[in-house]
Write a protein that holds these residues in place. Sequence first.
Motif, PDB file in Angstrom:
ATOM      1  N   GLU A 327       0.817  -1.214   0.000  1.00  9.56           N
ATOM      2  CA  GLU A 327       0.000   0.000   0.000  1.00  9.56           C
ATOM      3  C   GLU A 327       0.855   1.271   0.000  1.00  9.56           C
ATOM      4  N   LEU A 328       2.020   1.216   0.632  1.00  6.08           N
ATOM      5  CA  LEU A 328       2.901   2.386   0.607  1.00  6.08           C
ATOM      6  C   LEU A 328       3.508   2.599  -0.770  1.00  6.08           C
ATOM      7  N   ALA A 329       3.769   1.514  -1.505  1.00  4.51           N
ATOM      8  CA  ALA A 329       4.257   1.671  -2.884  1.00  4.51           C
ATOM      9  C   ALA A 329       3.254   2.427  -3.743  1.00  4.51           C
ATOM     10  N   HIS A 330       1.977   2.237  -3.432  1.00  5.88           N
ATOM     11  CA  HIS A 330       0.938   2.948  -4.182  1.00  5.88           C
ATOM     12  C   HIS A 330       1.008   4.458  -3.984  1.00  5.88           C
ATOM     13  N   GLN A 331       1.647   4.910  -2.929  1.00  4.43           N
ATOM     14  CA  GLN A 331       1.740   6.358  -2.743  1.00  4.43           C
ATOM     15  C   GLN A 331       2.472   6.997  -3.919  1.00  4.43           C
ATOM     16  N   TRP A 332       3.391   6.260  -4.510  1.00  4.16           N
ATOM     17  CA  TRP A 332       4.043   6.699  -5.747  1.00  4.16           C
ATOM     18  C   TRP A 332       3.246   6.241  -6.977  1.00  4.16           C
ATOM     19  N   PHE A 333       2.921   4.949  -6.994  1.00  6.75           N
ATOM     20  CA  PHE A 333       2.317   4.333  -8.175  1.00  6.75           C
ATOM     21  C   PHE A 333       0.820   4.122  -7.937  1.00  6.75           C
ATOM     22  N   GLY A 334       0.040   5.104  -8.324  1.00  8.84           N
ATOM     23  CA  GLY A 334      -1.401   5.031  -8.157  1.00  8.84           C
ATOM     24  C   GLY A 334      -1.976   6.258  -7.492  1.00  8.84           C
ATOM     25  N   ASP A 335      -1.202   6.852  -6.550  1.00 10.12           N
ATOM     26  CA  ASP A 335      -1.666   8.043  -5.851  1.00 10.12           C
ATOM     27  C   ASP A 335      -1.020   9.295  -6.446  1.00 10.12           C
ATOM     28  N   SER A 336       0.277   9.475  -6.217  1.00 16.17           N
ATOM     29  CA  SER A 336       0.962  10.624  -6.802  1.00 16.17           C
ATOM     30  C   SER A 336       0.859  10.592  -8.328  1.00 16.17           C
ATOM     31  N   VAL A 337       1.181   9.458  -8.920  1.00 17.16           N
ATOM     32  CA  VAL A 337       0.955   9.255 -10.358  1.00 17.16           C
ATOM     33  C   VAL A 337      -0.288   8.380 -10.480  1.00 17.16           C
ATOM     34  N   TRP A 346      -2.823  -1.985 -14.096  1.00 16.75           N
ATOM     35  CA  TRP A 346      -1.578  -2.731 -13.845  1.00 16.75           C
ATOM     36  C   TRP A 346      -0.454  -1.780 -13.435  1.00 16.75           C
ATOM     37  N   LEU A 347      -0.509  -0.520 -13.892  1.00 21.58           N
ATOM     38  CA  LEU A 347       0.510   0.453 -13.495  1.00 21.58           C
ATOM     39  C   LEU A 347       0.503   0.663 -11.981  1.00 21.58           C
ATOM     40  N   ASN A 348      -0.657   0.541 -11.368  1.00 20.63           N
ATOM     41  CA  ASN A 348      -0.744   0.621  -9.906  1.00 20.63           C
ATOM     42  C   ASN A 348      -0.308  -0.675  -9.251  1.00 20.63           C
ATOM     43  N   GLU A 349      -0.996  -1.753  -9.627  1.00 20.96           N
ATOM     44  CA  GLU A 349      -0.843  -3.014  -8.902  1.00 20.96           C
ATOM     45  C   GLU A 349       0.425  -3.780  -9.266  1.00 20.96           C
ATOM     46  N   GLY A 350       0.872  -3.665 -10.498  1.00 22.26           N
ATOM     47  CA  GLY A 350       2.110  -4.342 -10.882  1.00 22.26           C
ATOM     48  C   GLY A 350       3.309  -3.799 -10.127  1.00 22.26           C
ATOM     49  N   PHE A 351       3.409  -2.489 -10.009  1.00 18.83           N
ATOM     50  CA  PHE A 351       4.542  -1.899  -9.292  1.00 18.83           C
ATOM     51  C   PHE A 351       4.420  -2.120  -7.788  1.00 18.83           C
ATOM     52  N   ALA A 352       3.182  -2.165  -7.269  1.00 23.17           N
ATOM     53  CA  ALA A 352       3.020  -2.453  -5.840  1.00 23.17           C
ATOM     54  C   ALA A 352       3.390  -3.905  -5.524  1.00 23.17           C
ATOM     55  N   THR A 353       3.065  -4.836  -6.418  1.00 22.83           N
ATOM     56  CA  THR A 353       3.483  -6.231  -6.233  1.00 22.83           C
ATOM     57  C   THR A 353       4.997  -6.345  -6.291  1.00 22.83           C
ATOM     58  N   TYR A 354       5.603  -5.653  -7.245  1.00 23.53           N
ATOM     59  CA  TYR A 354       7.066  -5.636  -7.331  1.00 23.53           C
ATOM     60  C   TYR A 354       7.679  -5.074  -6.050  1.00 23.53           C
ATOM     61  N   ALA A 355       7.018  -4.066  -5.469  1.00 23.37           N
ATOM     62  CA  ALA A 355       7.515  -3.489  -4.210  1.00 23.37           C
ATOM     63  C   ALA A 355       7.467  -4.508  -3.069  1.00 23.37           C
ATOM     64  N   GLU A 356       6.447  -5.376  -3.061  1.00 21.07           N
ATOM     65  CA  GLU A 356       6.421  -6.452  -2.068  1.00 21.07           C
ATOM     66  C   GLU A 356       7.678  -7.309  -2.183  1.00 21.07           C
ATOM     67  N   TRP A 357       8.043  -7.654  -3.409  1.00 23.13           N
ATOM     68  CA  TRP A 357       9.236  -8.492  -3.630  1.00 23.13           C
ATOM     69  C   TRP A 357      10.499  -7.773  -3.188  1.00 23.13           C
ATOM     70  N   LEU A 358      10.562  -6.469  -3.471  1.00 21.04           N
ATOM     71  CA  LEU A 358      11.714  -5.681  -3.021  1.00 21.04           C
ATOM     72  C   LEU A 358      11.834  -5.706  -1.500  1.00 21.04           C
ATOM     73  N   TRP A 359      10.706  -5.512  -0.818  1.00 18.80           N
ATOM     74  CA  TRP A 359      10.741  -5.481   0.639  1.00 18.80           C
ATOM     75  C   TRP A 359      11.137  -6.841   1.210  1.00 18.80           C
ATOM     76  N   GLN A 360      10.577  -7.900   0.660  1.00 15.45           N
ATOM     77  CA  GLN A 360      10.912  -9.239   1.156  1.00 15.45           C
ATOM     78  C   GLN A 360      12.408  -9.516   1.005  1.00 15.45           C
ATOM     79  N   GLU A 361      12.972  -9.137  -0.122  1.00 16.19           N
ATOM     80  CA  GLU A 361      14.407  -9.313  -0.328  1.00 16.19           C
ATOM     81  C   GLU A 361      15.185  -8.485   0.690  1.00 16.19           C
ATOM     82  N   HIS A 362      14.781  -7.243   0.881  1.00 15.59           N
ATOM     83  CA  HIS A 362      15.444  -6.341   1.819  1.00 15.59           C
ATOM     84  C   HIS A 362      15.381  -6.879   3.251  1.00 15.59           C
ATOM     85  N   ALA A 363      14.249  -7.531   3.588  1.00 17.60           N
ATOM     86  CA  ALA A 363      14.052  -8.036   4.954  1.00 17.60           C
ATOM     87  C   ALA A 363      14.653  -9.418   5.165  1.00 17.60           C
TER      88      ALA A 363
END
Length: 468
Positions: A327-337, A346-363
């Motif tokens: 949901e925080l990824a959407h602040q960029w992808f879906g809200d601001s843009v 898909w521009l909203n949800e695809g990038f938010a799903t990708y952000a989940e993967w980024l966070w999981q890797e980071h964690a």
Amino acid sequence: MRIGPAAVLAVALTLGACSADSEAKPAKSARSYDFRPGAPGAGDPYFPTYGNGGYDVAGYDLDVRYDPKKGDLTGKATITATATQDLSQFDLDLAHLKASAVTVNGTPATSKAAGNELVITPAKGLPKGEGFTVVVDYGGTPGQLANKTLGEGGWLRTADGAIALGQPESASTWYPVNDHPSDKATFKLAMTVPDGLTALSIGVPGERTSAGGWTTWRWTESSPLASYLSTVVIGKYRVETGTHDGKPMVTAVPESLPANGPAAKSVARTGEITDFLATKFGPYPFDAYGGIVVDDNRIRYALETQSRPTYGQGFFAEENPVVVAHELAHQWFGDSVALERWQDIWLNEGFATYAEWLWQEHAGGPSVADSFTSMYNGYDWSQAPGDPGVAHLFGSAVYDRGGMTVYALRKTIGDAAFDRLLTTWTSQYRDGNATTADMISLAEKVSGQNLDEFFQAWLYGTKAPPKP
């Protein structure tokens, strides 16, 4: 009267001067107007009647009172806008509620309800390009908007308050609005509720005042938003306030949930997760942070309400920072843009799903590559995210295949170009709207590659694209 020679000469000189001046400065012709009603919909291919045409809203300023015991709402909406055509009449979206008085530029206007539309006829036409102000006094018993395919959304009465939430439309159930993402506007709310209840919304919190057993909560979102990203949540909440990176941070969890339970712990990580995503997507785009958890089994989703996402409590059987990252990824992808049309979700949800993967890797979880591979293997490719149709607007293709498209694009154009793409996208289209065509054009520009075949295969094909 007889005119002598000298007078005749003076008159002749004067007439000559006037004639020369007239030739030098020809009189301006009056502009012709073509006053006509604005369209009763924004023309979205998926939802043609959502939103309205003929004007562009700059801001909503709402003064609303809600009585939870009676379920009644009264409000005054002040809407500033600009005519985009010569406008004789225009619509606002308003569902279940009735307008009692309407003015345009301070002059009483004629209004009538037509289904979920409020049709307004100003006392005189509004010329194209001119700003105007509409004030609507309204009230009634708010409710839900039914969508046969997507379910209900909008105003939901609860045991101790209410929740206004929903996608693709919800705002029209509690204020008059141009309810389509293509018309973004700023948002101010003064929400009055009985003492002892909390009224949460988006943006920066303002002064809170009480009188006669009622408390008014104030919120301001100064960045333009798509109307479905507004919300108000009323009830008994534990509210944590503070600052993060010099901006207000407001998180809230219902009193019905544990004070230090998994929901509270998850939203408490909002600042940490936002800071990480900013290293990938560019500066956080809003003036406030936070999150709201709602304890109502009818809400089985989370929504990226602008600057302060709203989460159904079902996500928090245990601590779940992944949904917070989404949901925080959407602040960029879906809200601001924001979307220009719902087809491009898909521009909203695809990038938010990708952000989940980024966070999981980071964690310390699976790598982004592993998350992609796990999704890719055995995936049903029959549904495409680029034009999913209304029935699959929130389907797995939009989220999962959308996320795979983002990662495949990264691998195709390389990390350096991909990083430039993300930060250029979020800065170039900040506070605005964009389309899939805009994404393709920018990706080709930053990478120097022709990506027609790539996007055709990943967004519109019905067979597995080659694994990058």
